[in-house]
Design a protein around this motif. Structure first.
Motif, PDB file in Angstrom:
ATOM      1  N   SER A 200       0.869  -1.342  -0.157  1.00 62.78           N
ATOM      2  CA  SER A 200       0.085  -0.104   0.142  1.00 62.78           C
ATOM      3  C   SER A 200       0.997   1.313  -0.017  1.00 62.78           C
ATOM      4  O   SER A 200       1.948   1.018   0.201  1.00 62.78           O
ATOM      5  CB  SER A 200      -0.935  -0.071   1.301  1.00 62.78           C
TER       6      SER A 200
ATOM      7  N   HIS B 238      -7.133  -2.030   8.832  1.00 58.08           N
ATOM      8  CA  HIS B 238      -6.878  -3.134   8.080  1.00 58.08           C
ATOM      9  C   HIS B 238      -6.124  -4.282   8.518  1.00 58.08           C
ATOM     10  O   HIS B 238      -5.443  -5.107   8.122  1.00 58.08           O
ATOM     11  CB  HIS B 238      -5.973  -2.564   6.866  1.00 58.08           C
TER      12      HIS B 238
ATOM     13  N   ASP C  70      -7.309  -7.314   9.718  1.00 54.44           N
ATOM     14  CA  ASP C  70      -7.611  -8.695   9.075  1.00 54.44           C
ATOM     15  C   ASP C  70      -6.702  -8.861   7.964  1.00 54.44           C
ATOM     16  O   ASP C  70      -5.994  -9.937   7.878  1.00 54.44           O
ATOM     17  CB  ASP C  70      -9.096  -8.795   9.042  1.00 54.44           C
ATOM     18  N   GLU C  71      -6.867  -7.952   7.030  1.00 52.06           N
ATOM     19  CA  GLU C  71      -5.898  -7.908   5.764  1.00 52.06           C
ATOM     20  C   GLU C  71      -4.534  -8.066   5.961  1.00 52.06           C
ATOM     21  O   GLU C  71      -4.031  -8.676   5.205  1.00 52.06           O
ATOM     22  CB  GLU C  71      -6.374  -6.777   4.774  1.00 52.06           C
TER      23      GLU C  71
ATOM     24  N   ALA D 120      -3.643 -11.631   6.984  1.00 50.45           N
ATOM     25  CA  ALA D 120      -3.849 -12.742   5.951  1.00 50.45           C
ATOM     26  C   ALA D 120      -2.595 -12.306   5.010  1.00 50.45           C
ATOM     27  O   ALA D 120      -1.991 -13.420   4.713  1.00 50.45           O
ATOM     28  CB  ALA D 120      -5.044 -12.199   5.276  1.00 50.45           C
ATOM     29  N   ASN D 121      -2.325 -11.333   4.722  1.00 50.17           N
ATOM     30  CA  ASN D 121      -1.174 -11.123   4.241  1.00 50.17           C
ATOM     31  C   ASN D 121       0.174 -11.649   4.767  1.00 50.17           C
ATOM     32  O   ASN D 121       1.213 -12.105   4.109  1.00 50.17           O
ATOM     33  CB  ASN D 121      -0.642  -9.416   3.682  1.00 50.17           C
TER      34      ASN D 121
ATOM     35  N   TYR E 181      -1.321  -9.617  -1.457  1.00 53.94           N
ATOM     36  CA  TYR E 181      -2.499  -8.673  -2.068  1.00 53.94           C
ATOM     37  C   TYR E 181      -2.127  -7.111  -1.710  1.00 53.94           C
ATOM     38  O   TYR E 181      -1.795  -6.893  -0.400  1.00 53.94           O
ATOM     39  CB  TYR E 181      -3.813  -9.089  -1.607  1.00 53.94           C
ATOM     40  N   LYS E 182      -2.690  -6.256  -2.476  1.00 52.00           N
ATOM     41  CA  LYS E 182      -2.570  -4.859  -2.289  1.00 52.00           C
ATOM     42  C   LYS E 182      -3.672  -4.529  -1.116  1.00 52.00           C
ATOM     43  O   LYS E 182      -4.728  -5.463  -1.256  1.00 52.00           O
ATOM     44  CB  LYS E 182      -2.621  -4.002  -3.418  1.00 52.00           C
ATOM     45  N   ILE E 183      -3.337  -3.608  -0.360  1.00 54.57           N
ATOM     46  CA  ILE E 183      -4.475  -3.316   0.624  1.00 54.57           C
ATOM     47  C   ILE E 183      -4.897  -1.733   0.359  1.00 54.57           C
ATOM     48  O   ILE E 183      -3.791  -0.825   0.072  1.00 54.57           O
ATOM     49  CB  ILE E 183      -3.975  -3.352   1.960  1.00 54.57           C
ATOM     50  N   GLU E 184      -6.170  -1.330   0.451  1.00 59.72           N
ATOM     51  CA  GLU E 184      -6.422  -0.096   0.102  1.00 59.72           C
ATOM     52  C   GLU E 184      -5.782   0.891   0.931  1.00 59.72           C
ATOM     53  O   GLU E 184      -5.420   0.820   2.160  1.00 59.72           O
ATOM     54  CB  GLU E 184      -8.081   0.256   0.294  1.00 59.72           C
TER      55      GLU E 184
END
Length: 89
Positions: A5, A65, A67-68, A71-72, A83-86
């Motif tokens: 990000s 973020h 949780d994301e 997971a990453n 994965y990219k995160i907002e």
């Protein structure tokens, strides 16, 4: 070291297989010539520093973020694509 990000000139990275030195899930955040390593999900600073105003933004982003990020982290320590995160808006 994939960038996951970027916002307000803060670039967030996670390194592959990076669970040896700090023994906690964490991210690397770079702002200009400064870098900070921050534990997720609690936001504890493990090493380094960035300006206070930028650290507050980073802390808010981590909280949103969690949780994301976790997971990453699981993907990163197993060497898989992240994965990219907002960004923070």
């Amino acid at each position: 070291m994939p960038a996951i990000s970027m916002f307000y000139r803060i670039i967030i990275y996670m390194y592959f297989m990076d669970n040896k030195q700090h023994h906690k899930p964490h991210i690397h955040a770079k702002y200009q010539n400064s870098e900070v390593i921050v534990a997720i999900p609690d936001g504890e600073i493990l090493e380094g520093a960035i300006p206070n105003a930028k650290m507050k933004l980073l802390s808010a982003w981590i909280e949103i973020h969690q949780d994301e990020l976790m997971a990453n982290w699981e993907l990163a320590i197993s060497g898989q694509q992240l994965y990219k995160i907002e960004p923070l808006r």
